[in-house]
Scaffold this motif. Structure first.
Motif, PDB file in Angstrom:
ATOM      1  N   ARG A 105       5.482  38.800  41.262  1.00  0.00           N
ATOM      2  CA  ARG A 105       4.950  39.263  40.172  1.00  0.00           C
ATOM      3  C   ARG A 105       3.647  38.675  39.903  1.00  0.00           C
ATOM      4  O   ARG A 105       2.688  39.017  39.009  1.00  0.00           O
ATOM      5  N   ARG A 106       3.314  37.455  40.725  1.00  0.00           N
ATOM      6  CA  ARG A 106       2.057  36.881  40.555  1.00  0.00           C
ATOM      7  C   ARG A 106       1.334  37.055  42.008  1.00  0.00           C
ATOM      8  O   ARG A 106       0.430  36.145  42.361  1.00  0.00           O
ATOM      9  N   LYS A 107       1.759  37.982  42.674  1.00  0.00           N
ATOM     10  CA  LYS A 107       1.252  38.311  44.255  1.00  0.00           C
ATOM     11  C   LYS A 107       0.340  39.629  44.033  1.00  0.00           C
ATOM     12  O   LYS A 107       0.565  40.637  43.622  1.00  0.00           O
ATOM     13  N   LEU A 108      -1.015  39.372  44.700  1.00  0.00           N
ATOM     14  CA  LEU A 108      -1.711  40.562  44.840  1.00  0.00           C
ATOM     15  C   LEU A 108      -1.189  41.357  45.641  1.00  0.00           C
ATOM     16  O   LEU A 108      -1.160  41.183  47.189  1.00  0.00           O
ATOM     17  N   VAL A 127      -4.409  38.562  35.730  1.00  0.00           N
ATOM     18  CA  VAL A 127      -5.463  39.028  36.628  1.00  0.00           C
ATOM     19  C   VAL A 127      -5.021  39.849  37.618  1.00  0.00           C
ATOM     20  O   VAL A 127      -5.272  40.903  37.940  1.00  0.00           O
ATOM     21  N   VAL A 128      -4.005  39.206  38.239  1.00  0.00           N
ATOM     22  CA  VAL A 128      -3.561  39.750  39.639  1.00  0.00           C
ATOM     23  C   VAL A 128      -2.785  41.127  39.517  1.00  0.00           C
ATOM     24  O   VAL A 128      -2.773  41.975  39.892  1.00  0.00           O
ATOM     25  N   ASN A 129      -2.121  41.051  38.170  1.00  0.00           N
ATOM     26  CA  ASN A 129      -1.330  42.297  37.681  1.00  0.00           C
ATOM     27  C   ASN A 129      -2.316  43.581  37.480  1.00  0.00           C
ATOM     28  O   ASN A 129      -2.128  44.531  37.664  1.00  0.00           O
ATOM     29  N   GLU A 130      -3.243  42.927  36.644  1.00  0.00           N
ATOM     30  CA  GLU A 130      -4.237  44.111  36.385  1.00  0.00           C
ATOM     31  C   GLU A 130      -4.922  44.653  37.513  1.00  0.00           C
ATOM     32  O   GLU A 130      -5.131  45.853  37.599  1.00  0.00           O
ATOM     33  N   ILE A 131      -5.247  43.615  38.543  1.00  0.00           N
ATOM     34  CA  ILE A 131      -5.964  44.575  39.629  1.00  0.00           C
ATOM     35  C   ILE A 131      -4.867  45.397  40.405  1.00  0.00           C
ATOM     36  O   ILE A 131      -5.138  46.371  40.789  1.00  0.00           O
ATOM     37  N   ASN A 132      -3.523  44.931  40.478  1.00  0.00           N
ATOM     38  CA  ASN A 132      -2.490  45.883  41.035  1.00  0.00           C
ATOM     39  C   ASN A 132      -2.316  47.140  40.467  1.00  0.00           C
ATOM     40  O   ASN A 132      -2.435  48.199  40.795  1.00  0.00           O
ATOM     41  N   TYR A 133      -2.473  46.960  38.978  1.00  0.00           N
ATOM     42  CA  TYR A 133      -2.299  48.207  38.245  1.00  0.00           C
ATOM     43  C   TYR A 133      -3.520  49.118  38.433  1.00  0.00           C
ATOM     44  O   TYR A 133      -3.329  50.389  38.511  1.00  0.00           O
ATOM     45  N   LEU A 134      -4.760  48.464  38.273  1.00  0.00           N
ATOM     46  CA  LEU A 134      -6.160  49.275  38.320  1.00  0.00           C
ATOM     47  C   LEU A 134      -6.061  49.762  39.750  1.00  0.00           C
ATOM     48  O   LEU A 134      -6.580  51.061  39.891  1.00  0.00           O
ATOM     49  N   SER A 135      -5.544  49.267  40.602  1.00  0.00           N
ATOM     50  CA  SER A 135      -5.463  49.999  42.184  1.00  0.00           C
ATOM     51  C   SER A 135      -4.443  51.421  42.239  1.00  0.00           C
ATOM     52  O   SER A 135      -5.121  52.122  42.811  1.00  0.00           O
ATOM     53  N   VAL A 136      -3.469  51.408  41.347  1.00  0.00           N
ATOM     54  CA  VAL A 136      -2.782  52.415  41.512  1.00  0.00           C
ATOM     55  C   VAL A 136      -3.619  53.607  40.711  1.00  0.00           C
ATOM     56  O   VAL A 136      -3.413  54.564  41.228  1.00  0.00           O
ATOM     57  N   ALA A 137      -4.008  53.196  39.533  1.00  0.00           N
ATOM     58  CA  ALA A 137      -4.783  54.258  38.575  1.00  0.00           C
ATOM     59  C   ALA A 137      -6.114  54.710  39.423  1.00  0.00           C
ATOM     60  O   ALA A 137      -6.158  55.830  39.424  1.00  0.00           O
ATOM     61  N   PHE A 147      -9.804  34.862  46.468  1.00  0.00           N
ATOM     62  CA  PHE A 147      -8.904  33.508  46.040  1.00  0.00           C
ATOM     63  C   PHE A 147      -7.532  34.184  45.975  1.00  0.00           C
ATOM     64  O   PHE A 147      -6.733  33.385  46.204  1.00  0.00           O
ATOM     65  N   LEU A 148      -7.215  35.139  45.618  1.00  0.00           N
ATOM     66  CA  LEU A 148      -5.832  35.692  45.375  1.00  0.00           C
ATOM     67  C   LEU A 148      -5.358  35.843  46.632  1.00  0.00           C
ATOM     68  O   LEU A 148      -4.023  35.896  46.642  1.00  0.00           O
ATOM     69  N   GLU A 149      -5.673  36.342  47.738  1.00  0.00           N
ATOM     70  CA  GLU A 149      -5.309  36.397  49.069  1.00  0.00           C
ATOM     71  C   GLU A 149      -5.075  35.166  49.805  1.00  0.00           C
ATOM     72  O   GLU A 149      -4.313  35.233  50.881  1.00  0.00           O
ATOM     73  N   LYS A 150      -5.654  33.965  49.443  1.00  0.00           N
ATOM     74  CA  LYS A 150      -5.626  32.715  49.989  1.00  0.00           C
ATOM     75  C   LYS A 150      -4.199  32.342  50.137  1.00  0.00           C
ATOM     76  O   LYS A 150      -3.503  32.451  48.979  1.00  0.00           O
ATOM     77  N   THR A 151      -3.431  31.964  51.376  1.00  0.00           N
ATOM     78  CA  THR A 151      -2.325  31.252  51.320  1.00  0.00           C
ATOM     79  C   THR A 151      -2.430  29.761  50.891  1.00  0.00           C
ATOM     80  O   THR A 151      -1.414  29.276  50.386  1.00  0.00           O
ATOM     81  N   THR A 152      -3.162  29.296  50.948  1.00  0.00           N
ATOM     82  CA  THR A 152      -3.654  27.791  50.407  1.00  0.00           C
ATOM     83  C   THR A 152      -4.949  28.069  49.660  1.00  0.00           C
ATOM     84  O   THR A 152      -5.860  28.217  49.982  1.00  0.00           O
ATOM     85  N   ARG A 212     -11.037  36.945  32.576  1.00  0.00           N
ATOM     86  CA  ARG A 212     -10.394  37.125  33.714  1.00  0.00           C
ATOM     87  C   ARG A 212     -10.776  35.605  34.740  1.00  0.00           C
ATOM     88  O   ARG A 212      -9.770  35.171  35.407  1.00  0.00           O
ATOM     89  N   TRP A 213     -11.911  35.039  34.402  1.00  0.00           N
ATOM     90  CA  TRP A 213     -12.267  33.967  35.510  1.00  0.00           C
ATOM     91  C   TRP A 213     -11.648  32.904  34.667  1.00  0.00           C
ATOM     92  O   TRP A 213     -11.166  31.741  35.371  1.00  0.00           O
ATOM     93  N   LEU A 214     -11.328  32.818  33.338  1.00  0.00           N
ATOM     94  CA  LEU A 214     -10.577  31.528  32.834  1.00  0.00           C
ATOM     95  C   LEU A 214      -9.195  31.930  33.282  1.00  0.00           C
ATOM     96  O   LEU A 214      -8.537  30.765  33.824  1.00  0.00           O
ATOM     97  N   TRP A 215      -8.489  32.869  33.458  1.00  0.00           N
ATOM     98  CA  TRP A 215      -7.313  33.066  34.008  1.00  0.00           C
ATOM     99  C   TRP A 215      -7.163  32.541  35.625  1.00  0.00           C
ATOM    100  O   TRP A 215      -6.328  31.952  36.059  1.00  0.00           O
ATOM    101  N   MET A 216      -8.086  32.876  36.338  1.00  0.00           N
ATOM    102  CA  MET A 216      -8.270  32.541  37.739  1.00  0.00           C
ATOM    103  C   MET A 216      -8.460  30.967  37.819  1.00  0.00           C
ATOM    104  O   MET A 216      -7.812  30.355  38.621  1.00  0.00           O
TER     105      MET A 216
END
Length: 190
Positions: A69-72, A103-113, A147-152, A175-179
């Motif tokens: 749920r927190r993965k892009l 934010v990660v979920n927002e991006i996931n949702y927006l990609s579907v839409a 940032f979201l795709e980085k493994t570390t 969004r940047w505060l969340w990041m």
């Protein structure tokens, strides 16, 4: 609701033909591993061989049901939506339980839409047109994805995100505060 990753098993769909006209068959894609199989094996011919009802693919990737749920997974979701359109299915649904303030979920949702509305859209076009205005520009949106795709993550990543936060406008600030918080939490876990 046709659970358990069964959309490719068209021989097992025979009982679904008895459903009344107007029924909607919603098949589930629970894992990224199965998504790869769907992307590789689903064809317009398989869709045509299915019962004559509306056919929808519902995914659990990116949700709590597979611990992501927190993965892009927006790139995977965009590929899934494009494939659904390509093979002539009727739609997609997303098992989205986490608020879009994540934010990660927002991006996931927006990609579907975005890809459901425009299956020919490219990933770069999505980042520029959909995410750019939300993150303070195309470069900042691309940095968010990075940032979201980085493994570390490193302290340098956190410092860079803080700098973007301090320069952000009212639309991108939350969004940047969340990041910043997300990167901080990831650093604490390492």
């Amino acid at each position: 609701e046709c659970y358990f990753d069964s959309i490719l098993d068209t021989a097992d769909h025979a009982p679904l033909r008895a459903l009344p006209e107007g029924s909607i068959l919603q098949f589930t894609n629970r894992e990224q591993k199965y998504l790869q199989r769907f992307l590789n094996e689903m064809t317009p011919e398989k869709v045509a061989a299915m019962p004559p009802h509306a056919k929808v693919l519902r995914t659990h990737i990116g949700s709590q049901w597979n611990d992501h749920r927190r993965k892009l997974v927006a790139r995977d979701l965009s590929a899934m939506v494009k494939k659904v359109a390509e093979v002539g299915m009727d739609g997609v649904t997303l098992f989205g339980e986490v608020s879009a303030t994540s934010v990660v979920n927002e991006i996931n949702y927006l990609s579907v839409a975005a890809f459901a509305d425009a299956p020919a859209l490219t990933w770069d076009g999505f980042v520029a047109r959909t995410l750019g205005p939300l993150f303070g520009g195309e470069c900042q949106a691309a940095k968010c994805i990075e940032f979201l795709e980085k493994t570390t993550v490193t302290a340098g990543d956190l410092h860079e995100a803080k700098a973007i936060l301090h320069a952000s406008d009212e639309r991108s600030y939350r969004r940047w505060l969340w990041m910043v918080e997300h990167l901080y939490q990831r650093l604490r876990r390492t």
